[in-house]
Design a protein around this motif. Structure first.
Motif, short mmCIF file in Angstrom:
data_model
loop_
_atom_site.label_atom_id
_atom_site.label_comp_id
_atom_site.label_asym_id
_atom_site.label_seq_id
_atom_site.Cartn_x
_atom_site.Cartn_y
_atom_site.Cartn_z
N MET A 91 -54.66 -5.65 -56.82
CA MET A 91 -53.90 -4.64 -56.08
C MET A 91 -53.91 -3.30 -56.82
SD MET A 91 -52.20 -4.53 -53.20
CE MET A 91 -50.59 -4.61 -52.43
N SER A 92 -55.08 -2.71 -56.92
CA SER A 92 -55.16 -1.36 -57.47
C SER A 92 -54.63 -0.41 -56.40
CB SER A 92 -56.62 -1.02 -57.77
OG SER A 92 -57.36 -1.10 -56.57
N PRO A 93 -54.25 0.81 -56.77
CA PRO A 93 -53.88 1.79 -55.74
C PRO A 93 -55.01 1.94 -54.71
CG PRO A 93 -53.23 2.59 -57.89
CD PRO A 93 -54.02 1.33 -58.14
N VAL A 151 -50.04 -6.22 -47.40
CA VAL A 151 -49.84 -4.80 -47.09
C VAL A 151 -49.65 -4.63 -45.58
CG1 VAL A 151 -50.87 -2.48 -47.15
CG2 VAL A 151 -51.23 -4.07 -49.06
N GLY A 152 -48.64 -3.90 -45.21
CA GLY A 152 -48.41 -3.59 -43.79
C GLY A 152 -47.72 -4.68 -43.01
N MET A 153 -47.34 -5.78 -43.66
CA MET A 153 -46.74 -6.89 -42.92
C MET A 153 -45.36 -6.56 -42.37
SD MET A 153 -47.75 -10.34 -44.93
CE MET A 153 -46.91 -11.42 -43.79
N GLU A 156 -56.65 1.23 -49.15
CA GLU A 156 -57.67 0.73 -48.21
C GLU A 156 -57.04 -0.22 -47.18
OE1 GLU A 156 -61.51 0.68 -51.23
OE2 GLU A 156 -60.70 -1.24 -50.53
N GLU A 157 -56.22 -1.13 -47.68
CA GLU A 157 -55.57 -2.10 -46.78
C GLU A 157 -54.64 -1.38 -45.80
OE1 GLU A 157 -55.90 -5.45 -46.55
OE2 GLU A 157 -57.40 -5.54 -48.16
#
Lengths: 108, 235
Positions: free
Chosen positions: B27-29, B212-214, B34-35
């Motif tokens: 989980m890099s920035p 991400v985004g969940m 991107e996700e």
């Protein structure tokens, strides 16, 4: 036992003495205020390291007359003012919660 | 009012990177952004625990992807509840991060047991790591003091997952004190802790790319912009 008598016997530092004439019937040791609200007996001394304004709010809701702050934690001014307003005494000690609990238990 | 629906923006203000010991190394920035781009997020915050050292890389990644960055931290206050402190300005946030990290009372991190705390650049090159364990301990500022510190720096203060069973206002205090919150983040809406008049948001609290985004939220903003968000929340 009255708050002031307990405080005198333990010679703990007194930060707020508003509730010193109150009777303490029991004690509760916890650093989770939600746990204090759910489980502490009425007319208790609360032994904790949670030194902030919200501790006073919880104590007031849970009918706690006196707070004992352990490990010499600094007690912020807004906490002490809230305690004075609510008529709750605040004491402080360098003892940790374990030591303070058995000292208080001996006297109650 | 059907015509205004086109202005709904997908926003996620709670995400971790590889700087958080509990976050995935993947989980890099870069990966986070991107996700988020794949999920259509317009405004995205990075909120590592008690440090902001990955925010500069996050800023560059967001600019590349055309996402509006929000620079944040998930600070553990004196009550040991998790608190989102969010800023529109990178420098302000990085400085605030240093102040928080400096003040954090905790133990040294043991990467084998607790996980790595990696600082990276925008191309995923490792440029450092932090020694203090970020995901436990607390700063010596009460929630009320932190609110003032954040607002003095034009930021937003949002208590995190107030209805979660651990590290939350519910678990630590048992009630939501009346304070100058800009919103509250909840796991479940309506929330089982009385959230009173405060605006409820949800956040993904993503530690892994697949999360991400969940739990993003949607609001009606003219432009995806931190000042617009502040304006929306102040209404």
């Amino acid at each position: 036992m009255k708050v002031k008598d307990l405080a005198e016997k333990l010679s703990y530092e007194c930060l707020v003495s508003e509730g010193n004439e109150e009777e303490i019937l029991d004690g509760y040791t916890s650093d989770l205020l939600s746990d204090v609200m759910g489980n502490s007996p009425e007319d208790s001394i609360l032994i904790t390291i949670q030194a902030h304004k919200n501790t006073v709010a919880v104590a007031s809701l849970a009918n706690i007359n006196v707070l004992l702050i352990c490990n010499n934690r600094p007690a912020p001014d807004d906490m002490l003012k809230a305690a004075a307003d609510e008529g709750i005494s605040v004491f402080r000690t360098k003892d940790n919660q374990f030591t303070a609990s058995w000292k208080v238990h001996e006297l109650l | 009012m059907e015509g205004t629906r086109a202005a709904l923006m997908l926003i996620d203000l709670h995400n971790h990177s590889c700087l958080s010991p509990c976050g995935s190394l993947e989980m890099s920035p870069t990966r986070l952004v991107e996700e988020a781009a794949l999920k259509g997020i317009s405004m995205l915050a990075l909120t590592d625990h008690n440090a902001g050292d990955n925010l500069p890389a996050f800023d560059k990644c967001c600019r590349r992807a055309g996402i509006v960055p929000v620079f944040g931290m998930e600070v553990t206050g004196r009550e040991e509840a998790h608190l989102l402190c969010l800023f529109g300005n990178l420098k302000t946030a990085v400085r605030f991060g240093y102040e928080i990290y400096e003040n954090l009372q905790t133990i040294p991190n043991n990467p084998d047991m607790m996980g790595d705390q990696i600082i990276v650049d925008e191309d995923e090159n490792i440029i450092g790591e932090l020694d203090k364990y970020l995901a436990s301990g607390a700063v010596d500022f009460s929630m009320e003091e932190l609110i003032i510190m954040v607002h003095e720096r034009n930021g937003l203060f949002i208590p995190a997952h107030i209805d979660r069973p651990a590290f939350s206002i519910k678990s630590q205090l048992g009630f939501l004190p009346d304070n100058d919150y800009d919103a509250v983040e909840v796991m479940h809406s309506p929330c089982d802790l009385n959230s009173r008049r405060y605006f409820e948001i949800t956040g993904s609290d993503a530690h892994y790319p697949e999360n991400v985004g969940m739990r993003s939220f949607e609001i009606d903003l003219k432009t995806p912009d931190f000042e617009e968000l502040k304006l929306f929340l102040s209404k």
